[in-house]
Design a protein around this motif. Structure first.
Motif, mmCIF file in Angstrom:
data_model
loop_
_atom_site.group_PDB
_atom_site.id
_atom_site.type_symbol
_atom_site.label_atom_id
_atom_site.label_comp_id
_atom_site.label_asym_id
_atom_site.label_seq_id
_atom_site.Cartn_x
_atom_site.Cartn_y
_atom_site.Cartn_z
ATOM 1 N N LYS A 204 -7.316 -4.464 2.204
ATOM 2 C CA LYS A 204 -8.035 -3.719 1.292
ATOM 3 C C LYS A 204 -8.384 -2.370 1.870
ATOM 4 C CE LYS A 204 -9.889 -7.543 -1.685
ATOM 5 N NZ LYS A 204 -11.399 -8.230 -2.013
ATOM 6 N N ARG A 205 -8.846 -2.375 3.308
ATOM 7 C CA ARG A 205 -9.098 -1.180 3.898
ATOM 8 C C ARG A 205 -7.922 -0.710 4.122
ATOM 9 N NH1 ARG A 205 -12.420 -0.977 9.121
ATOM 10 N NH2 ARG A 205 -12.188 1.137 8.489
ATOM 11 N N LEU B 259 0.797 -6.250 2.620
ATOM 12 C CA LEU B 259 0.667 -6.728 3.956
ATOM 13 C C LEU B 259 0.859 -8.387 3.819
ATOM 14 C CD1 LEU B 259 -2.534 -5.505 5.679
ATOM 15 C CD2 LEU B 259 -0.126 -4.751 5.842
ATOM 16 N N LEU B 260 2.098 -8.966 4.347
ATOM 17 C CA LEU B 260 2.530 -10.278 4.495
ATOM 18 C C LEU B 260 1.903 -10.992 5.724
ATOM 19 C CD1 LEU B 260 6.207 -9.939 3.364
ATOM 20 C CD2 LEU B 260 4.182 -10.226 2.071
ATOM 21 N N LEU C 234 -13.374 -5.663 -4.958
ATOM 22 C CA LEU C 234 -12.323 -4.811 -5.140
ATOM 23 C C LEU C 234 -10.893 -5.529 -5.140
ATOM 24 C CD1 LEU C 234 -13.254 -1.901 -2.798
ATOM 25 C CD2 LEU C 234 -13.317 -2.013 -5.195
ATOM 26 N N SER C 235 -9.932 -5.432 -6.179
ATOM 27 C CA SER C 235 -8.823 -5.991 -6.223
ATOM 28 C C SER C 235 -7.668 -5.072 -5.823
ATOM 29 C CB SER C 235 -8.538 -6.760 -7.405
ATOM 30 O OG SER C 235 -8.468 -5.603 -8.309
ATOM 31 N N LEU C 236 -6.684 -5.793 -5.133
ATOM 32 C CA LEU C 236 -5.519 -4.744 -4.743
ATOM 33 C C LEU C 236 -4.688 -4.439 -5.805
ATOM 34 C CD1 LEU C 236 -4.284 -6.529 -1.293
ATOM 35 C CD2 LEU C 236 -5.618 -4.363 -1.695
ATOM 36 N N PRO C 237 -4.141 -3.179 -5.889
ATOM 37 C CA PRO C 237 -3.318 -2.749 -6.985
ATOM 38 C C PRO C 237 -2.070 -3.788 -6.983
ATOM 39 C CG PRO C 237 -3.166 -1.146 -5.395
ATOM 40 C CD PRO C 237 -4.229 -2.017 -4.879
ATOM 41 N N THR C 238 -1.302 -3.810 -8.124
ATOM 42 C CA THR C 238 -0.003 -4.673 -8.278
ATOM 43 C C THR C 238 0.975 -3.533 -7.940
ATOM 44 O OG1 THR C 238 -0.976 -5.811 -10.177
ATOM 45 C CG2 THR C 238 1.621 -5.664 -9.632
ATOM 46 N N PRO C 239 1.551 -3.847 -6.793
ATOM 47 C CA PRO C 239 2.416 -3.070 -6.085
ATOM 48 C C PRO C 239 3.810 -2.628 -7.162
ATOM 49 C CG PRO C 239 2.907 -5.141 -5.071
ATOM 50 C CD PRO C 239 1.569 -4.990 -6.045
ATOM 51 N N LYS C 240 3.949 -1.396 -7.312
ATOM 52 C CA LYS C 240 5.067 -1.046 -8.250
ATOM 53 C C LYS C 240 6.360 -1.094 -7.276
ATOM 54 C CE LYS C 240 7.322 3.004 -10.633
ATOM 55 N NZ LYS C 240 6.959 4.305 -10.987
ATOM 56 N N THR C 241 7.532 -1.728 -7.606
ATOM 57 C CA THR C 241 8.655 -2.093 -6.873
ATOM 58 C C THR C 241 9.105 -0.674 -6.601
ATOM 59 O OG1 THR C 241 9.102 -3.887 -8.077
ATOM 60 C CG2 THR C 241 10.835 -2.931 -6.626
ATOM 61 N N PRO C 242 9.532 -0.315 -5.015
ATOM 62 C CA PRO C 242 9.903 0.811 -4.822
ATOM 63 C C PRO C 242 11.474 0.822 -4.679
ATOM 64 C CG PRO C 242 9.170 -0.247 -2.908
ATOM 65 C CD PRO C 242 8.976 -0.966 -4.100
#
Length: 552
Positions: free
Chosen positions: A546-547, A186-187, A147-155
């Protein structure tokens, strides 16, 4: 057969030849044949229909009712028709059913991934056993690697907070889209450089919500200089409460006087026929002497530290001179003068939470010590029987009974023991910051008695109430006037608090105007802690992210 054919992952590509049902093992096995006559080479993508050989592929599938389902699929190996292709023989692919070399169908893998995201490894494996799916905890977690994390949309509105990977050692940063209240990243740490780099890669953020962290403030100023920073109102109230607690430490005599007055008013309001228990001291002078000596030593240490600081000694040199850590030296310098007498724990007993229930039994003529001790044990009391007997002796003395009484008098007065919590600086600060509608009448009277004890206490409560009103009613126009009053008052902790607000003026002023809150970030941070503890520290940041993000 038609029913079994319809439950196949893809009944157009597979044909059901036969099945074998094993009730004793709760196992259903389906024997299938692939219906594909022409397939593509995985290398050159050329179609081929020349069959080389056949073999059986075993796949685990979703369970049916209480039966484990296994697919035995007969598939083919083909010759590649492209002479330039280096792959001469290739196996038949079933992309809609299972990936190459897999031993589970795609829909079973998705099923396991959902369980792993929700429960993790060990708990997920326990659920899989109940669902007739053979899968251990490590296998479940391995299903999350693809699984890959979705590309975050800039809020437009971003909330930022820190979280502990290992409390006191390693921390990270949580990023939340406050428009949707969903986590987006998460950084790996909470350094300013890391957050600055992330903000520079995601331009377009208009509002940034944070706590009072100076690190996050500097990162936001560099990474998104045009965004409006908003200080979280909860942390503003918390900082005010901490400042009040520090300031009230210098007024313990006044707090004790207000506490005594409340107790006397409570006694005066009781019916005349009621008997009040007077608790006797359980601590002797010899036991109190070491506490007094330690307190006097602390007073001398604080005086020495302040004298050396006035002579312009560095904190490191002071720490070496007096034999304390630098952090302790800093705390002694920031704290107000210690009171002349130590704060006594006299009257605090392990029996206190159970006294009201004990008095109810006593007034109901249940007075045998052995019976009362057994009843208290059922309520969770873990103290000694001797402690209960000492208290029962006080009850007998209050009612004029002999030390051991086997027959109770029919017309004895009701005995009570009013239990009022000590009026400590922390409790006073809590009551001041508490909303008026949430205070009890006796708490309101307690605060009224407190402000009458000293003029500084009256100023302190008035400043606190005004600031809380500005926050809760979003009255940004009165903030500048309040800031001037707080900076000009004689209460050092409140002046320090006001200076901190002045340093963060724009963010605090914005919090009094805008409805943006860091509350959703705090809630998601709590969920993140739960996920971290579920995995017992074995998982890295990648699996945790991911979780956390995909499992919401």
């Amino acid at each position: 057969m038609n029913l079994l054919q319809s439950i196949l992952p893809n009944f157009s590509l597979l044909h059901l030849d036969s099945y074998e049902l094993m009730p004793g093992e709760h196992h259903l096995m389906l024997k299938l044949t692939s219906t594909q006559t022409k397939v593509l080479c995985p290398i050159c993508r050329q179609p081929s229909h020349r069959i080389h050989s056949r073999y059986t592929r075993r796949l685990d599938d979703l369970p049916i009712v209480e039966f484990k389902l296994t697919l035995l699929v007969q598939v083919c190996k083909f010759f590649c028709s492209n002479s330039d292709c280096h792959r001469r023989i290739f196996t038949e692919r079933l992309p809609e059913i299972a990936v190459p070399w897999a031993r589970k169908t795609k829909r079973l893998v998705e099923y396991l991934q959902s369980i792993a995201l929700a429960l993790g490894g060990q708990a997920g494996a326990s659920l899989c056993t109940k669902l007739r799916v053979k899968c251990c905890g490590s296998t479940l977690l391995n299903q999350l690697h693809p699984l890959s994390l979705p590309t975050p949309k800039t809020p437009k509105i971003l909330g930022v907070d820190d979280f502990a990977l290992r409390k006191g050692k390693t921390y990270g940063t949580i990023l939340v889209n406050l428009e949707t209240n969903q986590p987006i990243g998460l950084l790996p740490d909470r350094k300013a450089e890391t957050l600055t780099a992330w903000l520079e890669k995601h331009p377009g953020i208009e509002v940034l919500s944070r706590d009072r962290s100076k690190t996050y403030k500097s990162a936001m100023t560099k990474g998104a200089p045009e965004a409006v920073q908003v200080a979280d109102r909860f942390h503003l109230v918390k900082n005010l409460g901490d400042s009040l607690n520090l300031a009230l430490n210098s007024y313990r005599v006044e707090l004790k006087a207000a506490e005594q007055r409340q107790y006397q008013d409570l006694i005066a309001s009781l019916p005349e026929e009621t008997v009040v228990v007077t608790s006797s001291a359980t601590s002797t002078a010899s036991l109190q002497q070491p506490i007094i000596e330690i307190h006097q030593w602390r007073i001398k240490q604080q005086q020495t530290i302040r004298r050396l600081r006035a002579q312009r000694w560095s904190q490191a040199d002071i720490a070496q001179e007096v034999g304390l850590s630098i952090r302790t030296v800093q705390r002694y310098l920031a704290a107000p003068d210690f009171p002349g007498t130590p704060v006594s724990n006299l009257g605090k007993s392990i029996l206190n939470p159970y006294k009201s229930q004990l008095l109810d039994w006593w007034n109901a003529d249940i007075r045998q010590p052995s019976v009362l001790i057994k009843l208290l044990k059922t309520k969770g009391y873990q103290g000694s029987g001797r402690t209960v007997q000492r208290y029962l002796k006080e009850l007998r003395q209050a009612q004029g009974l002999p030390p051991i009484c086997f027959q109770t008098k029919p017309s004895l007065a009701k005995v009570i023991d009013p239990q009022t919590p000590p009026f400590t600086p922390r409790r006073a600060a809590y009551l001041i910051t508490l909303r008026t509608e949430n205070r009890q009448p006796e708490e309101e009277k307690l605060l009224d008695d407190l402000v009458q004890q000293h003029s500084d206490l009256k100023i302190m409560v008035e400043l606190a109430n005004t600031f809380l009103k500005l926050i809760r009613q979003r009255q940004a126009n009165g903030f500048d006037e309040w800031l001037e009053k707080a900076l000009g008052c004689s209460i050092k902790p409140l002046k320090t608090f006001a200076k901190g607000l002045l340093d963060d003026y724009k963010a605090v002023k914005a919090s009094l105007k805008m409805a943006v809150s860091n509350g959703p970030v705090e809630g998601l941070n709590n969920k993140l802690k739960m996920l971290k503890r579920q995995m017992y520290g074995r998982a890295g940041l990648d699996l945790l992210a991911k979780r956390f993000i995909l499992g919401v």
